[in-house]
Design a protein around this motif. Structure first.
Motif, PDB file in Angstrom:
ATOM      1  N   ASP A   9       0.761  -1.314  -0.357  1.00  0.00           N
ATOM      2  CA  ASP A   9      -0.002  -0.030   0.018  1.00  0.00           C
ATOM      3  C   ASP A   9       0.870   1.246   0.107  1.00  0.00           C
ATOM      4  O   ASP A   9       0.502   2.309  -0.485  1.00  0.00           O
ATOM      5  N   HIS A  49      -1.371  -4.365  -1.356  1.00  0.00           N
ATOM      6  CA  HIS A  49      -2.241  -3.961  -2.463  1.00  0.00           C
ATOM      7  C   HIS A  49      -2.701  -4.932  -3.515  1.00  0.00           C
ATOM      8  O   HIS A  49      -3.776  -5.291  -3.547  1.00  0.00           O
ATOM      9  N   ARG A  60      -5.817 -10.080  -5.031  1.00  0.00           N
ATOM     10  CA  ARG A  60      -5.914  -9.084  -4.068  1.00  0.00           C
ATOM     11  C   ARG A  60      -6.548  -9.690  -2.719  1.00  0.00           C
ATOM     12  O   ARG A  60      -7.420 -10.696  -2.615  1.00  0.00           O
TER      13      ARG A  60
END
Length: 61
Positions: A9, A49, A60
């Motif tokens: 992220d 992510h 994901r």
């Protein structure tokens, strides 16, 4: 072996060489396996992510 790219992220990334990868929902981790099915690396999905392979398949959490 396949090459997997873990994108975090915060914008950083990490390469992993493994035969396969699986996402274990109950544990919240990605596990990277060798050709014998042995776990050679794992990463918590908390800040991941996505995970991509050389074929651009996206996983994901």
């Amino acid at each position: 072996m396949n090459s997997y790219l873990i994108r975090f992220d915060d914008g950083t990334s990490q390469n992993v060489q493994a035969a396969s990868v699986e996402y274990i929902h109950d544990e919240g981790v990605f596990r990277f396996l060798d050709a014998n099915g042995k776990v050679i690396a794992w990463v918590s999905s908390l800040n991941v992510h996505c995970v991509t392979d050389s074929k651009a398949t996206v996983q994901r959490p």
